[in-house]
Design a protein around this motif. Structure first.
Motif, PDB file in Angstrom:
ATOM      1  N   VAL A  79      -5.909  -2.709   4.700  1.00 28.62           N
ATOM      2  CA  VAL A  79      -5.012  -3.845   4.459  1.00 28.62           C
ATOM      3  C   VAL A  79      -5.781  -5.035   3.916  1.00 28.62           C
ATOM      4  CG1 VAL A  79      -3.584  -5.588   5.625  1.00 28.62           C
ATOM      5  CG2 VAL A  79      -3.269  -3.149   6.135  1.00 28.62           C
ATOM      6  N   PHE A  80      -6.866  -5.413   4.587  1.00 24.74           N
ATOM      7  CA  PHE A  80      -7.596  -6.602   4.160  1.00 24.74           C
ATOM      8  C   PHE A  80      -8.446  -6.341   2.922  1.00 24.74           C
ATOM      9  CE2 PHE A  80      -6.283  -8.193   8.261  1.00 24.74           C
ATOM     10  CZ  PHE A  80      -6.024  -9.533   7.966  1.00 24.74           C
ATOM     11  N   ASP A  81      -8.869  -5.106   2.702  1.00 25.41           N
ATOM     12  CA  ASP A  81      -9.547  -4.788   1.437  1.00 25.41           C
ATOM     13  C   ASP A  81      -8.583  -5.013   0.270  1.00 25.41           C
ATOM     14  OD1 ASP A  81     -11.915  -4.109   2.660  1.00 25.41           O
ATOM     15  OD2 ASP A  81     -11.557  -1.943   2.632  1.00 25.41           O
ATOM     16  N   TRP A  82      -7.356  -4.528   0.421  1.00 25.94           N
ATOM     17  CA  TRP A  82      -6.340  -4.720  -0.629  1.00 25.94           C
ATOM     18  C   TRP A  82      -6.064  -6.202  -0.821  1.00 25.94           C
ATOM     19  CZ3 TRP A  82      -1.794  -7.045  -1.667  1.00 25.94           C
ATOM     20  CH2 TRP A  82      -1.013  -6.567  -2.727  1.00 25.94           C
ATOM     21  N   PHE A  83      -5.899  -6.925   0.287  1.00 30.06           N
ATOM     22  CA  PHE A  83      -5.585  -8.351   0.232  1.00 30.06           C
ATOM     23  C   PHE A  83      -6.689  -9.122  -0.496  1.00 30.06           C
ATOM     24  CE2 PHE A  83      -4.441 -12.271   3.082  1.00 30.06           C
ATOM     25  CZ  PHE A  83      -3.840 -12.884   1.986  1.00 30.06           C
ATOM     26  N   ILE A  84      -7.940  -8.831  -0.191  1.00 27.77           N
ATOM     27  CA  ILE A  84      -9.055  -9.529  -0.831  1.00 27.77           C
ATOM     28  C   ILE A  84      -9.103  -9.214  -2.324  1.00 27.77           C
ATOM     29  CG2 ILE A  84     -11.587  -9.591  -0.972  1.00 27.77           C
ATOM     30  CD1 ILE A  84     -11.614  -9.284   2.093  1.00 27.77           C
ATOM     31  N   GLN A  85      -8.932  -7.951  -2.669  1.00 22.89           N
ATOM     32  CA  GLN A  85      -8.957  -7.576  -4.088  1.00 22.89           C
ATOM     33  C   GLN A  85      -7.809  -8.236  -4.847  1.00 22.89           C
ATOM     34  OE1 GLN A  85      -9.473  -3.283  -4.890  1.00 22.89           O
ATOM     35  NE2 GLN A  85     -10.157  -3.072  -2.757  1.00 22.89           N
ATOM     36  N   ALA A  86      -6.632  -8.236  -4.240  1.00 23.04           N
ATOM     37  CA  ALA A  86      -5.475  -8.843  -4.906  1.00 23.04           C
ATOM     38  C   ALA A  86      -5.650 -10.347  -5.035  1.00 23.04           C
ATOM     39  CB  ALA A  86      -4.205  -8.524  -4.115  1.00 23.04           C
ATOM     40  N   LEU A 114       0.829  -1.200   0.000  1.00 26.74           N
ATOM     41  CA  LEU A 114       0.000   0.000   0.000  1.00 26.74           C
ATOM     42  C   LEU A 114       0.873   1.264   0.000  1.00 26.74           C
ATOM     43  CD1 LEU A 114      -2.790  -1.043   2.524  1.00 26.74           C
ATOM     44  CD2 LEU A 114      -3.167  -0.347   0.147  1.00 26.74           C
ATOM     45  N   ALA A 115       1.906   1.249   0.837  1.00 25.65           N
ATOM     46  CA  ALA A 115       2.791   2.406   0.923  1.00 25.65           C
ATOM     47  C   ALA A 115       3.508   2.656  -0.401  1.00 25.65           C
ATOM     48  CB  ALA A 115       3.808   2.202   2.043  1.00 25.65           C
ATOM     49  N   ALA A 116       3.772   1.575  -1.123  1.00 31.52           N
ATOM     50  CA  ALA A 116       4.465   1.706  -2.408  1.00 31.52           C
ATOM     51  C   ALA A 116       3.511   2.019  -3.549  1.00 31.52           C
ATOM     52  CB  ALA A 116       5.233   0.419  -2.715  1.00 31.52           C
ATOM     53  N   GLY A 117       2.210   2.059  -3.260  1.00 30.24           N
ATOM     54  CA  GLY A 117       1.235   2.370  -4.296  1.00 30.24           C
ATOM     55  C   GLY A 117       0.956   1.225  -5.251  1.00 30.24           C
ATOM     56  N   VAL A 118       1.189  -0.002  -4.793  1.00 31.86           N
ATOM     57  CA  VAL A 118       0.941  -1.168  -5.653  1.00 31.86           C
ATOM     58  C   VAL A 118      -0.559  -1.421  -5.743  1.00 31.86           C
ATOM     59  CG1 VAL A 118       1.296  -3.651  -5.919  1.00 31.86           C
ATOM     60  CG2 VAL A 118       3.165  -2.194  -5.069  1.00 31.86           C
ATOM     61  N   ALA A 119      -1.084  -1.476  -6.957  1.00 35.77           N
ATOM     62  CA  ALA A 119      -2.505  -1.763  -7.154  1.00 35.77           C
ATOM     63  C   ALA A 119      -2.761  -3.241  -6.902  1.00 35.77           C
ATOM     64  CB  ALA A 119      -2.941  -1.376  -8.556  1.00 35.77           C
ATOM     65  N   PRO A 120      -3.874  -3.589  -6.255  1.00 37.53           N
ATOM     66  CA  PRO A 120      -4.108  -4.999  -5.915  1.00 37.53           C
ATOM     67  C   PRO A 120      -4.228  -5.925  -7.126  1.00 37.53           C
ATOM     68  CG  PRO A 120      -6.033  -3.637  -5.423  1.00 37.53           C
ATOM     69  CD  PRO A 120      -4.913  -2.705  -5.706  1.00 37.53           C
ATOM     70  N   ALA A 121      -4.712  -5.408  -8.252  1.00 40.08           N
ATOM     71  CA  ALA A 121      -4.867  -6.271  -9.432  1.00 40.08           C
ATOM     72  C   ALA A 121      -3.668  -6.210 -10.368  1.00 40.08           C
ATOM     73  CB  ALA A 121      -6.138  -5.871 -10.198  1.00 40.08           C
ATOM     74  N   SER A 122      -2.611  -5.521  -9.979  1.00 39.87           N
ATOM     75  CA  SER A 122      -1.442  -5.360 -10.850  1.00 39.87           C
ATOM     76  C   SER A 122      -0.499  -6.548 -10.727  1.00 39.87           C
ATOM     77  CB  SER A 122      -0.693  -4.079 -10.480  1.00 39.87           C
ATOM     78  OG  SER A 122      -0.102  -4.209  -9.193  1.00 39.87           O
ATOM     79  N   PRO A 123       0.361  -6.737 -11.720  1.00 37.41           N
ATOM     80  CA  PRO A 123       1.362  -7.815 -11.636  1.00 37.41           C
ATOM     81  C   PRO A 123       2.297  -7.655 -10.447  1.00 37.41           C
ATOM     82  CG  PRO A 123       1.177  -7.001 -13.891  1.00 37.41           C
ATOM     83  CD  PRO A 123       0.390  -6.055 -13.027  1.00 37.41           C
ATOM     84  N   GLN A 124       2.512  -6.409 -10.009  1.00 41.75           N
ATOM     85  CA  GLN A 124       3.413  -6.186  -8.875  1.00 41.75           C
ATOM     86  C   GLN A 124       2.858  -6.738  -7.565  1.00 41.75           C
ATOM     87  OE1 GLN A 124       2.490  -3.835 -11.066  1.00 41.75           O
ATOM     88  NE2 GLN A 124       4.444  -3.534 -12.161  1.00 41.75           N
TER      89      GLN A 124
END
Length: 312
Positions: free
Chosen positions: A298-305, A226-236
């Motif tokens: 955190v968990f919103d990002w985790f679920i989306q990813a 999140l701090a690095a701005g990584v999108a949850p659906a991105s390859p990163q």
């Protein structure tokens, strides 16, 4: 004052500052009976009656009722016993007044309607036992009859709202919000679904309890993304999901495969109700505990990813 001298009601009134009417009432009640009567039939009192009247005035100024005063004067009950009981009663009154003050300040702050103020007052004046029962009923309704995670249920039962004797307006507002939240049918249904899911998992052999270390791992690794701005659906995001899947596989003793990903997605989505986190935050404010940090992002990002990873 001469010990043999007798005094009229008027004399006592001048010496004590009490009204003649009040002294006559005490006399008629037998609390300070006359020592004698004059030839004309007027009541007369000696020095002991004056001392008794002074004591009556002191006890009444302290708020004792006439029944208690009479018992003390007749030595049916000791003054220390009455004082202790009265002090306890005053503590209750003081606590009630403090609650009312906090409610009024909260109403002034919020600009509440009369209906909101009435609800706030009713909830705020509940006793400690009534508040605990209020939350216990919520836990019984949502977890009752199910073999859900025993560590979670025990933690919930041990974390009861404990409104201080002199609460802040914020604590009163927070208790009202918690009481309303725990009665909300949709929230109860959501927590019940979580409990049913846990019970189903335990029926299939999951005997693990709470996973604080695992939660810390998710918070740390997803927090960095999140701090690095990584999108949850991105390859990163893929390396983060890969690392976390390996950690979950190890903790739950499951193969690190697509089935684990689908199982974990269901588990996270079932538990991901932001109102649960709010429940614990409200308890912390009421009880004066440190308010836990929000893990919702955190968990919103985790679920989306994880969902994007499963769907690939």
């Amino acid at each position: 004052m001469d010990g043999d001298t007798l005094y009229s009601i008027g004399d006592l009134a001048r010496r004590t500052g009490l009204t003649v009417k009040t002294i006559r009432f005490y006399s008629d009640s037998g609390i300070v009976p006359p020592t004698d009567r004059s030839p004309a039939g007027y009541r007369l009192y000696d020095i002991d009656a004056l001392a008794r009247l002074d004591l009556v005035r002191t006890l009444r100024d302290l708020g004792l009722d006439l029944a208690a005063v009479r018992q003390i004067l007749n030595r049916e009950i000791s003054l220390p016993e009455v004082a202790a009981a009265h002090a306890e009663a005053l503590e209750v009154q003081i606590r009630t007044l403090r609650l009312r003050r906090a409610v009024l300040r909260a109403v002034a702050k919020r600009g509440s309607t009369p209906e909101e103020m009435d609800l706030m007052h009713k909830l705020a004046k509940l006793s400690d036992d009534e508040r605990r029962r209020h939350i216990s009923d919520f836990i019984d309704d949502t977890f009752g009859g199910l073999d859900a995670n025993p560590d979670l249920v025990a933690m919930m039962r041990s974390a009861m709202p404990d409104l201080p004797d002199d609460p802040t307006p914020e604590q009163v507002e927070t208790w009202v919000e918690l009481a309303e939240l725990s009665q909300e049918p949709d929230f109860r249904a959501s927590v019940r679904r979580m409990a049913e899911y846990q019970a189903a998992e335990r029926a299939q052999g999951d005997t693990t309890g709470l996973h604080h270390d695992l939660t810390d791992t998710v918070r740390d690794q997803v927090g960095q993304a999140l701090a690095a701005g990584v999108a949850p659906a991105s390859p990163q995001a893929a390396p983060v999901i890969t690392a976390l899947m390996a950690r979950y596989a190890d903790v739950f003793g499951r193969p690190d495969d697509a089935n684990l990903q689908r199982w974990l997605l269901t588990r996270l989505e079932t538990a991901n109700d932001p109102r649960v986190e709010r429940y614990w935050q409200l308890l912390a404010v009421i009880n004066g505990w440190p308010v836990p940090e929000s893990l919702a992002p955190v968990f919103d990002w985790f679920i989306q990813a994880l969902r994007a990873h499963v769907e690939r």
